[in-house]
Design an enzyme around this catalytic site. Sequence first.
Site, PDB file in Angstrom:
ATOM      1  N   ASP A 123       0.761  -1.318   0.004  1.00 12.91           N
ATOM      2  CA  ASP A 123      -0.223   0.006  -0.074  1.00 12.91           C
ATOM      3  C   ASP A 123       0.744   1.233  -0.170  1.00 12.91           C
ATOM      4  OD1 ASP A 123      -2.411  -1.781   0.138  1.00 12.91           O
ATOM      5  OD2 ASP A 123      -2.133  -1.638   2.484  1.00 12.91           O
ATOM      6  N   GLU A 124       2.117   1.315  -0.548  1.00  9.37           N
ATOM      7  CA  GLU A 124       2.914   2.399  -0.576  1.00  9.37           C
ATOM      8  C   GLU A 124       2.501   3.296  -1.563  1.00  9.37           C
ATOM      9  OE1 GLU A 124       4.253  -0.774  -1.086  1.00  9.37           O
ATOM     10  OE2 GLU A 124       5.406  -1.426   0.373  1.00  9.37           O
TER      11      GLU A 124
ATOM     12  N   LYS B 187       2.042   2.396  -5.095  1.00 11.54           N
ATOM     13  CA  LYS B 187       2.896   1.750  -6.298  1.00 11.54           C
ATOM     14  C   LYS B 187       2.160   1.898  -7.542  1.00 11.54           C
ATOM     15  CE  LYS B 187       3.319  -2.336  -4.549  1.00 11.54           C
ATOM     16  NZ  LYS B 187       2.724  -2.146  -3.285  1.00 11.54           N
TER      17      LYS B 187
ATOM     18  N   ALA C  12      -3.740  -7.620  -4.054  1.00 14.84           N
ATOM     19  CA  ALA C  12      -3.276  -6.396  -4.298  1.00 14.84           C
ATOM     20  C   ALA C  12      -4.461  -5.434  -4.828  1.00 14.84           C
ATOM     21  CB  ALA C  12      -2.100  -6.471  -5.445  1.00 14.84           C
ATOM     22  N   GLY C  13      -4.130  -4.272  -4.369  1.00 12.52           N
ATOM     23  CA  GLY C  13      -5.187  -3.204  -4.761  1.00 12.52           C
ATOM     24  C   GLY C  13      -4.238  -1.901  -5.227  1.00 12.52           C
ATOM     25  N   HIS C  14      -4.256  -1.541  -6.417  1.00 15.40           N
ATOM     26  CA  HIS C  14      -3.490  -0.557  -6.854  1.00 15.40           C
ATOM     27  C   HIS C  14      -4.490   0.665  -7.396  1.00 15.40           C
ATOM     28  CE1 HIS C  14       0.257  -3.203  -7.592  1.00 15.40           C
ATOM     29  NE2 HIS C  14       0.008  -3.111  -6.415  1.00 15.40           N
ATOM     30  N   THR C  15      -4.485   1.750  -6.497  1.00 11.50           N
ATOM     31  CA  THR C  15      -5.325   2.629  -6.602  1.00 11.50           C
ATOM     32  C   THR C  15      -4.654   3.886  -7.650  1.00 11.50           C
ATOM     33  OG1 THR C  15      -6.243   2.397  -4.669  1.00 11.50           O
ATOM     34  CG2 THR C  15      -6.781   4.251  -5.657  1.00 11.50           C
TER      35      THR C  15
ATOM     36  N   ARG D  90       3.335 -29.130  -5.639  1.00 17.36           N
ATOM     37  CA  ARG D  90       3.283 -29.781  -6.709  1.00 17.36           C
ATOM     38  C   ARG D  90       2.098 -30.612  -7.200  1.00 17.36           C
ATOM     39  NH1 ARG D  90       8.853 -32.483  -5.404  1.00 17.36           N
ATOM     40  NH2 ARG D  90       7.780 -32.680  -3.355  1.00 17.36           N
TER      41      ARG D  90
ATOM     42  N   GLN E 294       2.220  -6.013  -3.160  1.00 17.01           N
ATOM     43  CA  GLN E 294       2.407  -5.996  -1.844  1.00 17.01           C
ATOM     44  C   GLN E 294       3.951  -5.168  -1.435  1.00 17.01           C
ATOM     45  OE1 GLN E 294       1.430  -9.207  -3.199  1.00 17.01           O
ATOM     46  NE2 GLN E 294      -0.547  -8.296  -2.781  1.00 17.01           N
TER      47      GLN E 294
ATOM     48  N   THR F  86      -9.960  -4.862   0.662  1.00 19.59           N
ATOM     49  CA  THR F  86     -10.884  -5.273   1.332  1.00 19.59           C
ATOM     50  C   THR F  86     -11.538  -4.230   2.138  1.00 19.59           C
ATOM     51  OG1 THR F  86      -8.999  -5.398   3.316  1.00 19.59           O
ATOM     52  CG2 THR F  86      -9.398  -7.510   1.944  1.00 19.59           C
TER      53      THR F  86
ATOM     54  N   SER G   4       5.374  12.177  -3.892  1.00 24.40           N
ATOM     55  CA  SER G   4       3.978  12.557  -4.487  1.00 24.40           C
ATOM     56  C   SER G   4       3.298  13.347  -3.536  1.00 24.40           C
ATOM     57  CB  SER G   4       3.353  10.885  -4.390  1.00 24.40           C
ATOM     58  OG  SER G   4       2.002  11.166  -4.610  1.00 24.40           O
TER      59      SER G   4
ATOM     60  N   GLY H   3      -0.125  14.273  -3.721  1.00 28.87           N
ATOM     61  CA  GLY H   3      -1.698  14.125  -3.688  1.00 28.87           C
ATOM     62  C   GLY H   3      -2.066  13.061  -4.497  1.00 28.87           C
TER      63      GLY H   3
HETATM   64  P1  IMP Z   1      -2.635 -12.571   1.848  1.00 29.21           P
HETATM   65  O1  IMP Z   1      -1.815 -12.134   0.748  1.00 29.21           O
HETATM   66  O2  IMP Z   1      -4.369 -12.535   1.478  1.00 29.21           O
HETATM   67  O3  IMP Z   1      -2.275 -13.882   1.819  1.00 29.21           O
HETATM   68  O4  IMP Z   1      -2.464 -11.976   3.123  1.00 29.21           O
HETATM   69  C1  IMP Z   1      -1.170 -11.973   3.668  1.00 29.21           C
HETATM   70  C2  IMP Z   1      -0.966 -10.837   4.532  1.00 29.21           C
HETATM   71  O5  IMP Z   1      -0.467  -9.665   3.547  1.00 29.21           O
HETATM   72  C3  IMP Z   1      -1.938 -10.068   5.270  1.00 29.21           C
HETATM   73  O6  IMP Z   1      -1.455  -9.114   6.240  1.00 29.21           O
HETATM   74  C4  IMP Z   1      -2.528  -8.918   4.210  1.00 29.21           C
HETATM   75  O7  IMP Z   1      -3.360  -7.820   4.723  1.00 29.21           O
HETATM   76  C5  IMP Z   1      -1.417  -8.490   3.588  1.00 29.21           C
HETATM   77  N1  IMP Z   1      -1.623  -8.122   2.404  1.00 29.21           N
HETATM   78  C6  IMP Z   1      -1.863  -8.916   1.155  1.00 29.21           C
HETATM   79  N2  IMP Z   1      -1.853  -8.038  -0.207  1.00 29.21           N
HETATM   80  C7  IMP Z   1      -1.674  -6.740   0.304  1.00 29.21           C
HETATM   81  C8  IMP Z   1      -1.761  -5.529  -0.271  1.00 29.21           C
HETATM   82  O8  IMP Z   1      -1.757  -5.610  -1.535  1.00 29.21           O
HETATM   83  N3  IMP Z   1      -1.499  -4.539   0.518  1.00 29.21           N
HETATM   84  C9  IMP Z   1      -1.198  -4.533   1.801  1.00 29.21           C
HETATM   85  N4  IMP Z   1      -1.428  -5.603   2.251  1.00 29.21           N
HETATM   86  C10 IMP Z   1      -1.347  -6.841   1.807  1.00 29.21           C
END
Ligand code: IMP
Length: 438
Positions: free
Chosen positions: A12-13, A15, A38-41, A142, A222, A299, A411, A413
Amino acid sequence: MNIAVIGAQWGDEGKGKVVDLLTPNVSIVARYQGGHNAGHTVNVDGEQFVLHLLPSGILHPGVRCVIGNGVVVDLEALFAEVDTLAEKGIDAGDRLLVSDKAHLILPYHRELEVLAEARRGDRKIGTTSRGIGPSYEDKVGRRGIRVGDLADTSDDGPLAHAIRENVSVRNRAVGGAAVDWRVVHREVRTAWTRLERWVGDASLFLTRAMASGERVLFEGAQGTLLDIDHGTYPFVSSSSATVGGICTGLGVGPRAIDAVLGIAKAYTTRVGEGPLPTELHGTEGDELRESGREYGASTGRPRRCGWYDAVAVRYAVRVNGIDALALTKLDVLDGLAEIPICTGYRHQGGVTTELPSSGAALAACEPVYERMPGWSAPAAGVRRYEDLPSEARDYIARIEEVTGVPVTIVSTGSERSDTILVEDSLIDRWRADRPVSV
Ligand code: IMP
């Protein structure tokens, strides 16, 4: 010159925004690990796009996007994302390549994850519940099912057998209704008819493209501290988010990576469980969360917030060979009277400036802070380095000193345009080297 964009904290930096910014100077963006956790905004002209599985480069017409073998692919999530973009007028269709070696996330992976988290009780990881971990478990065990396996459209071939076996493991593990493997088989066969056109050999594609002079951006998901090996294990994701994941997750050699850009927020956040030395509890943390709108893009969970942790980012610089940093969300610190930077950890009577390997040791560390004066004039929306308040420039300079690498992007804003490109720095030179081509 190909560039890698890697998270230098706990994900969540920001990216997504940086990748979006650099994409006009490349022709290919390739993701090498993770999945739709991942959630890239990315904000473009007031419209917000949140990308989970597709590389952020997809927002730029003409740029081709690769989902590498190191990624785990949920087909439902992939199709939904392609459809959402299409509704917004972005055609991903002709520009996507999915590695035939990428592993699939199937519905039972999500169920197995929910079960595993419940079993852990207090020691739960706090995952995104997307089935990421169980899919990688099947991969290294495997017994995973890969994208290319779906080409077997027979009724009773190797694909049918693999699904039957995996589903029977699920049925033994999960109580309640048994899953019928035939239904899963039917669904993936249907999915193949749509997926097939995108599937190919990502390593071969990238190698040929690079040989013909095309520029690639390797997009990490991540962050370093969530890396399966180098993160705060076991509170990590299940993939190689660090730079080495590029080679294994795409099938390219190390010399394909010419420069490594680390992305770090001007403070620290984390979603899920696990140690976070600079975490702020109470109103200070709440205020940072609200002003930074720190809620998970995947989430919606509130992110834990704390001050900039130079020990953690310096560690990320070491394990990734980061050349320069993009410092994001500086504007969120606007108006604070003073801003602490964590420069070391107090542990067992001494002070260390290195990240301990053990999670228990990290959890026992107390941050050692250096306090920098805050600024009253806004950094928000500033587009030239010299226009930043002088205290903000001092803050960045101190971050550069304690982290050990220069800052090349700031960055200020959420919009594309709220960005400072530091003159004659790594990214400034990189952009000048190849004018915008698309
Ligand atoms: P998983 O990737 O769903 O297995 O979650 C493992 C850990 O990584 C948890 O603490 C998640 O909140 C965190 N996590 C997974 N994907 C992200 C992301 O894109 N950003 C921030 N935290 C993440």
